[in-house]
Design a protein around this motif. Structure first.
Motif, PDB file in Angstrom:
ATOM      1  N   PRO A  64       0.815  -1.227   0.000  1.00  0.00           N
ATOM      2  CA  PRO A  64       0.000   0.000   0.000  1.00  0.00           C
ATOM      3  C   PRO A  64       0.842   1.269   0.000  1.00  0.00           C
ATOM      4  O   PRO A  64       0.448   2.280  -0.591  1.00  0.00           O
ATOM      5  CB  PRO A  64      -0.824  -0.137   1.284  1.00  0.00           C
ATOM      6  CG  PRO A  64      -0.061  -1.089   2.142  1.00  0.00           C
ATOM      7  CD  PRO A  64       0.577  -2.056   1.194  1.00  0.00           C
ATOM      8  N   ALA A  65       2.018   1.229   0.639  1.00  0.00           N
ATOM      9  CA  ALA A  65       2.890   2.405   0.647  1.00  0.00           C
ATOM     10  C   ALA A  65       3.413   2.703  -0.748  1.00  0.00           C
ATOM     11  O   ALA A  65       3.638   3.868  -1.105  1.00  0.00           O
ATOM     12  CB  ALA A  65       4.059   2.186   1.612  1.00  0.00           C
ATOM     13  N   ALA A  66       3.607   1.664  -1.559  1.00  0.00           N
ATOM     14  CA  ALA A  66       4.069   1.858  -2.928  1.00  0.00           C
ATOM     15  C   ALA A  66       3.001   2.554  -3.765  1.00  0.00           C
ATOM     16  O   ALA A  66       3.304   3.414  -4.596  1.00  0.00           O
ATOM     17  CB  ALA A  66       4.446   0.523  -3.558  1.00  0.00           C
ATOM     18  N   LEU A  67       1.726   2.192  -3.540  1.00  0.00           N
ATOM     19  CA  LEU A  67       0.650   2.860  -4.262  1.00  0.00           C
ATOM     20  C   LEU A  67       0.596   4.339  -3.902  1.00  0.00           C
ATOM     21  O   LEU A  67       0.432   5.199  -4.790  1.00  0.00           O
ATOM     22  CB  LEU A  67      -0.694   2.199  -3.948  1.00  0.00           C
ATOM     23  CG  LEU A  67      -1.113   1.014  -4.836  1.00  0.00           C
ATOM     24  CD1 LEU A  67      -0.164  -0.171  -4.668  1.00  0.00           C
ATOM     25  CD2 LEU A  67      -2.551   0.582  -4.554  1.00  0.00           C
ATOM     26  N   GLN A  68       0.745   4.652  -2.632  1.00  0.00           N
ATOM     27  CA  GLN A  68       0.738   6.052  -2.219  1.00  0.00           C
ATOM     28  C   GLN A  68       1.925   6.807  -2.804  1.00  0.00           C
ATOM     29  O   GLN A  68       1.792   7.954  -3.248  1.00  0.00           O
ATOM     30  CB  GLN A  68       0.754   6.148  -0.695  1.00  0.00           C
ATOM     31  CG  GLN A  68      -0.527   5.662  -0.031  1.00  0.00           C
ATOM     32  CD  GLN A  68      -0.502   5.816   1.470  1.00  0.00           C
ATOM     33  OE1 GLN A  68       0.154   6.712   1.997  1.00  0.00           O
ATOM     34  NE2 GLN A  68      -1.223   4.952   2.177  1.00  0.00           N
ATOM     35  N   ALA A  69       3.082   6.169  -2.831  1.00  0.00           N
ATOM     36  CA  ALA A  69       4.263   6.810  -3.395  1.00  0.00           C
ATOM     37  C   ALA A  69       4.080   7.077  -4.886  1.00  0.00           C
ATOM     38  O   ALA A  69       4.477   8.140  -5.397  1.00  0.00           O
ATOM     39  CB  ALA A  69       5.494   5.935  -3.161  1.00  0.00           C
ATOM     40  N   ALA A  70       3.466   6.133  -5.600  1.00  0.00           N
ATOM     41  CA  ALA A  70       3.222   6.321  -7.032  1.00  0.00           C
ATOM     42  C   ALA A  70       2.268   7.480  -7.275  1.00  0.00           C
ATOM     43  O   ALA A  70       2.454   8.278  -8.202  1.00  0.00           O
ATOM     44  CB  ALA A  70       2.670   5.031  -7.632  1.00  0.00           C
ATOM     45  N   VAL A  71       1.249   7.599  -6.445  1.00  0.00           N
ATOM     46  CA  VAL A  71       0.305   8.704  -6.566  1.00  0.00           C
ATOM     47  C   VAL A  71       1.018  10.037  -6.342  1.00  0.00           C
ATOM     48  O   VAL A  71       0.795  11.007  -7.079  1.00  0.00           O
ATOM     49  CB  VAL A  71      -0.860   8.523  -5.580  1.00  0.00           C
ATOM     50  CG1 VAL A  71      -1.664   9.810  -5.451  1.00  0.00           C
ATOM     51  CG2 VAL A  71      -1.769   7.380  -6.022  1.00  0.00           C
ATOM     52  N   ARG A  72       1.866  10.098  -5.332  1.00  0.00           N
ATOM     53  CA  ARG A  72       2.620  11.341  -5.089  1.00  0.00           C
ATOM     54  C   ARG A  72       3.489  11.694  -6.294  1.00  0.00           C
ATOM     55  O   ARG A  72       3.595  12.868  -6.680  1.00  0.00           O
ATOM     56  CB  ARG A  72       3.492  11.206  -3.840  1.00  0.00           C
ATOM     57  CG  ARG A  72       2.727  11.154  -2.527  1.00  0.00           C
ATOM     58  CD  ARG A  72       3.645  11.410  -1.330  1.00  0.00           C
ATOM     59  NE  ARG A  72       4.722  10.444  -1.262  1.00  0.00           N
ATOM     60  CZ  ARG A  72       4.677   9.309  -0.584  1.00  0.00           C
ATOM     61  NH1 ARG A  72       3.554   8.981   0.073  1.00  0.00           N
ATOM     62  NH2 ARG A  72       5.704   8.482  -0.556  1.00  0.00           N
TER      63      ARG A  72
END
Length: 337
Positions: A233-241
């Motif tokens: 889930p942290a990777a998804l948030q990082a990609a969004v940023r």
């Protein structure tokens, strides 16, 4: 720190002035390893900018990219577990879901009604859209282009039964049109320019796109699979940023985005500028995405390309594929669903 990461970190200093990110986030050169399946063409300029500006790394991802010729192929890579993320379109997601797959959509970064078009040969008697009746039209079966063709024909009072649809890979369309084995094709707008140059006699032209936004909008998406969504889930948030940072480049230094696109597509600055001006660039999750997923599905079912879901509720099917959590955590105002 190895030389590659050192250079990447140095290159971010100037870009941070454009995106407004802090030195603390710039320090995140090493991060979560992810693989990204990227498609080709002007539609994918936002992730191209993220890649060129090392925005994945800045936001905490150690990203590697693999290039494919279409969004259908990138989606297949993600669904097969061969990539963590993929750039693809709503048309591809719609068909995949009807086939029983579960792509996870977690960000839209742009959309357009005019990236796709129909190019045709005047010497084959195709001067206006109505002239397509009875003609051979190339498209990539099951892709966003295939759906566009259906909607374009409908806009002009035609159906797929009124034409002969030829299944071609994107890289085959230009040559086929130039050699005369097809009378028209529909794909990215830049392919028409290439076809016109290759044919070389002034016979290839683009048919009118007037009113197409009423029946067609293509959504350019970043998707993942269920396993990655749950495990990273942290990777998804990082990609969004990273996508939001790339969006800021478009707003603050549009010509930088044009330059990146020209380099990635091996095209001219003028052609790249034209392509980007056809897009609405915004990282979001909005209601029209679900509307257009449903429209894609209704087309596919009517054309017997796919079967309807067991419960028949298309809207519920596609709403269930959208993971709002990453975008909601990073920028909740961008979640409009």
């Amino acid at each position: 720190m190895d030389r590659r990461r050192f250079l990447a970190t140095q290159s971010l200093t100037a870009l941070a002035l454009l995106t407004g990110t802090s030195g603390l986030r710039l320090a995140h050169a090493a991060g979560i390893p992810v693989s990204i399946a990227e498609s080709e063409g002007h539609s994918w300029a936002v992730p191209f900018v993220a890649d060129a500006g090392s925005l994945w790394a800045k936001n905490g991802l150690d990203a590697s990219t693999t290039h494919f010729t279409s969004g259908r192929l990138t989606a297949e890579a993600v669904l097969a577990g061969k990539a963590d993320f993929a750039t693809t379109t709503d048309s591809v997601v719609a068909l995949a879901a009807l086939q029983g797959h579960k792509p996870v959509v977690f960000a839209e970064f742009a959309n357009s009604s005019t990236q796709m078009l129909v190019a045709a040969r005047k010497d084959k008697g195709v001067n206006v859209p109505a002239d397509l009746r009875g003609k051979r039209i190339g498209t990539f079966y099951g892709s966003a282009g295939h759906f566009y063709l259906n909607q374009y024909l409908k806009l002009h009072g035609l159906t797929p039964k009124d034409v002969q649809i030829i299944n071609l890979r994107p890289q085959e369309m230009v040559t086929a049109l130039a050699q005369g084995s097809i009378d028209a094709f529909n794909w990215d707008w830049w392919a028409a320019d290439a076809a016109a140059k290759q044919e070389g006699k002034g016979n290839v032209h683009v048919l009118s796109t007037d009113g197409v936004e009423k029946v067609y909008t293509s959504h350019f998406l970043l998707i993942t699979n269920e396993q990655t969504a749950k495990a990273k889930p942290a990777a998804l948030q990082a990609a969004v940023r990273a996508l939001i940072d790339a969006e800021a480049v478009f707003k603050n230094d549009f010509e930088r985005a044009v330059s990146v696109l020209a380099e990635r597509t091996k095209g001219s600055l003028d052609a790249s500028r034209n392509g980007l001006q056809r897009n609405h660039t915004e990282v979001q999750l909005a209601p029209r995405l679900i509307d257009d997923l449903v429209a894609n599905a209704e087309w596919a079912i009517a054309e017997k390309i796919a079967q309807p879901p067991a419960n028949g509720d298309l809207r519920a099917l596609y709403a269930g594929l959208i993971d709002k959590s990453a975008l909601a955590a990073v920028a909740p105002a961008r979640v409009k669903l």
